[in-house]
Write a protein that holds these residues in place. Structure first.
Motif, PDB file in Angstrom:
ATOM      1  N   MET A  59       2.924  -3.250  -1.654  1.00 49.71           N
ATOM      2  CA  MET A  59       3.966  -2.301  -1.452  1.00 49.71           C
ATOM      3  C   MET A  59       3.832  -1.707   0.096  1.00 49.71           C
ATOM      4  SD  MET A  59       6.203  -3.224  -3.703  1.00 49.71           S
ATOM      5  CE  MET A  59       7.420  -2.058  -3.327  1.00 49.71           C
ATOM      6  N   ASN A 221      -0.383  -3.110 -10.185  1.00 49.14           N
ATOM      7  CA  ASN A 221       0.139  -1.626 -10.167  1.00 49.14           C
ATOM      8  C   ASN A 221       1.417  -1.621  -9.492  1.00 49.14           C
ATOM      9  OD1 ASN A 221      -2.418  -0.417 -11.396  1.00 49.14           O
ATOM     10  ND2 ASN A 221      -3.447  -0.701  -9.348  1.00 49.14           N
ATOM     11  N   VAL A 222       1.999  -2.817  -9.388  1.00 50.55           N
ATOM     12  CA  VAL A 222       3.488  -2.700  -8.747  1.00 50.55           C
ATOM     13  C   VAL A 222       4.333  -2.763  -9.821  1.00 50.55           C
ATOM     14  CG1 VAL A 222       5.097  -3.998  -7.387  1.00 50.55           C
ATOM     15  CG2 VAL A 222       2.666  -4.287  -6.934  1.00 50.55           C
ATOM     16  N   VAL A 223       5.337  -1.394  -9.749  1.00 50.57           N
ATOM     17  CA  VAL A 223       6.290  -1.341 -10.673  1.00 50.57           C
ATOM     18  C   VAL A 223       7.087  -2.385 -10.958  1.00 50.57           C
ATOM     19  CG1 VAL A 223       7.871   0.309 -11.333  1.00 50.57           C
ATOM     20  CG2 VAL A 223       5.973   1.390 -10.400  1.00 50.57           C
ATOM     21  N   GLY A 224       7.228  -2.661 -12.197  1.00 52.71           N
ATOM     22  CA  GLY A 224       8.139  -3.796 -12.632  1.00 52.71           C
ATOM     23  C   GLY A 224       7.702  -5.242 -12.587  1.00 52.71           C
ATOM     24  N   ILE A 225       6.796  -5.485 -12.059  1.00 55.10           N
ATOM     25  CA  ILE A 225       6.139  -6.804 -12.444  1.00 55.10           C
ATOM     26  C   ILE A 225       5.436  -7.167 -13.583  1.00 55.10           C
ATOM     27  CG2 ILE A 225       4.634  -8.546 -11.252  1.00 55.10           C
ATOM     28  CD1 ILE A 225       5.022  -7.585  -8.577  1.00 55.10           C
ATOM     29  N   LYS A 226       5.789  -8.310 -14.286  1.00 53.40           N
ATOM     30  CA  LYS A 226       5.285  -8.579 -15.366  1.00 53.40           C
ATOM     31  C   LYS A 226       4.424  -9.918 -15.375  1.00 53.40           C
ATOM     32  CE  LYS A 226       8.408  -5.985 -18.210  1.00 53.40           C
ATOM     33  NZ  LYS A 226       8.888  -5.094 -17.329  1.00 53.40           N
ATOM     34  N   THR A 241      10.652 -11.275  -9.069  1.00 51.03           N
ATOM     35  CA  THR A 241       9.950 -10.701  -9.917  1.00 51.03           C
ATOM     36  C   THR A 241      10.655  -9.209 -10.400  1.00 51.03           C
ATOM     37  OG1 THR A 241       8.827  -8.938  -8.526  1.00 51.03           O
ATOM     38  CG2 THR A 241       8.027 -11.250  -8.523  1.00 51.03           C
ATOM     39  N   GLY A 242      10.022  -8.503 -11.215  1.00 51.36           N
ATOM     40  CA  GLY A 242      10.943  -7.318 -12.028  1.00 51.36           C
ATOM     41  C   GLY A 242      10.951  -6.293 -10.981  1.00 51.36           C
ATOM     42  N   SER A 243      10.195  -6.526  -9.858  1.00 45.91           N
ATOM     43  CA  SER A 243      10.088  -5.351  -8.699  1.00 45.91           C
ATOM     44  C   SER A 243      11.244  -5.962  -7.531  1.00 45.91           C
ATOM     45  CB  SER A 243       8.963  -5.248  -7.982  1.00 45.91           C
ATOM     46  OG  SER A 243       9.075  -4.295  -6.871  1.00 45.91           O
ATOM     47  N   PRO A 244      12.290  -5.204  -7.479  1.00 47.72           N
ATOM     48  CA  PRO A 244      13.357  -5.579  -6.669  1.00 47.72           C
ATOM     49  C   PRO A 244      12.966  -6.021  -4.976  1.00 47.72           C
ATOM     50  CG  PRO A 244      14.283  -3.719  -7.740  1.00 47.72           C
ATOM     51  CD  PRO A 244      12.598  -3.884  -7.994  1.00 47.72           C
ATOM     52  N   ILE A 246      10.809  -8.447  -4.260  1.00 48.36           N
ATOM     53  CA  ILE A 246       9.606  -9.030  -4.369  1.00 48.36           C
ATOM     54  C   ILE A 246       9.488 -10.242  -5.305  1.00 48.36           C
ATOM     55  CG2 ILE A 246       7.015  -8.991  -4.859  1.00 48.36           C
ATOM     56  CD1 ILE A 246       7.854  -6.606  -3.062  1.00 48.36           C
TER      57      ILE A 246
END
Length: 287
Positions: A59, A221-226, A241-244, A246
């Protein structure tokens, strides 16, 4: 992405572009002049490649570089380990590091007799490379039979034609200075089961080719990534990914790990990134 009019920058952690095509596939299978020509063709499109640049914080790099989207395509550079009792741990190498060292010109000290532990394509590559480095004997040890090996059948045929020996239904129990102890296995209900029958084989070193994994810890630690149970990154049908913004592909997402699949992921991700940046859904054109 460059053809679609975007400015593209590649961050490469290694000293040369190409990733696993350089460090995971021997030159006799993928001639380096062919690979270099492909990379130059990409650079000629205007793509900027920055070498020796390892990304630690995605990020922050995205923000500092003023990037609108990120595609992460980390190859499976980490060789999986196993516990083998050994008096000299330096005699145990992992196949990924071994192949990388050979590519970089760092000749590994493997001795005259080399055992390769595993049954996949990487095991075949390591054995054939050891032969090319001058090993008098390269012996592949695999705990299942040929029918259940993950390597392509023609890979085993080519290895055998080059004088490489394969011990099916065998597992390593112990490693001494110039030998190793193996145990014979048998298939019961489709699974290898120890028989208690031991054998001593001569070997100066052992190369582990038990599979590979990707170094995805920096994404925790990237919000949304699973993550999947095996540590791979979960993406949706658009490769995001779950992070817009990315996106991810190649070895680091759940899929077959081949150059063909990774190349397809890159093309698919590019189409979806272009559509996402334009705030419109990507519609695949009919063939």
């Amino acid at each position: 992405l460059a053809r679609d009019g975007h400015d593209v920058t590649i961050y490469e952690a290694g000293p040369m572009a190409g990733g696993m095509m350089n460090f995971g596939i021997p030159a006799y299978r993928l001639p380096r002049n062919v690979l270099r020509a492909e990379i130059k063709r990409i650079e000629d499109l205007g793509v900027k490649i920055i070498l020796n640049k390892k990304v630690i914080d995605v990020m922050t790099e995205k923000s500092d570089g003023d990037f609108d989207a990120v595609f992460i395509a980390i190859g499976a550079h980490i060789g999986k380990k196993t516990e083998i009792p050994a008096r000299d741990a330096s005699k145990i190498l992992d196949a990924v590091t071994f192949l990388r060292d050979v590519e970089l010109g760092n000749r590994p000290n493997i001795g005259r007799r080399v055992a390769i532990y595993g049954g996949g394509n990487t095991a075949m590559d390591a054995a054939r490379t050891a032969k090319r480095l001058g090993a008098e004997e390269a012996l592949i040890i695999y705990r299942r039979d040929r029918e259940h090996m993950p390597a392509h059948d023609f890979e085993a045929d080519e290895a055998l034609s080059e004088g490489i020996k394969i011990h099916w239904l065998t597992t390593i129990k112990d490693l001494d200075e110039t030998s190793l102890t193996v145990e014979r296995m048998e298939i019961v209900d489709g699974r290898p089961v120890p028989t208690g029958e031991l054998e001593t084989l001569e070997a100066d070193s052992v190369i582990l080719a038990l599979g590979q994994s990707t170094e995805t810890g920096f994404l925790q630690n990237v919000v949304g990534i699973k993550f999947d149970s095996d540590g791979t990154v979960i993406v949706n049908e658009h490769m995001m990914t779950g992070s817009p913004g990315i996106f991810a592909g190649g070895d680091m997402v759940p899929s077959e790990r081949t150059v063909t699949i990774a190349t397809g992921h890159g093309k698919k991700a590019a189409r979806n990134i272009d559509a996402w940046l334009a705030n419109k859904p990507f519609e695949r054109k009919p063939n």
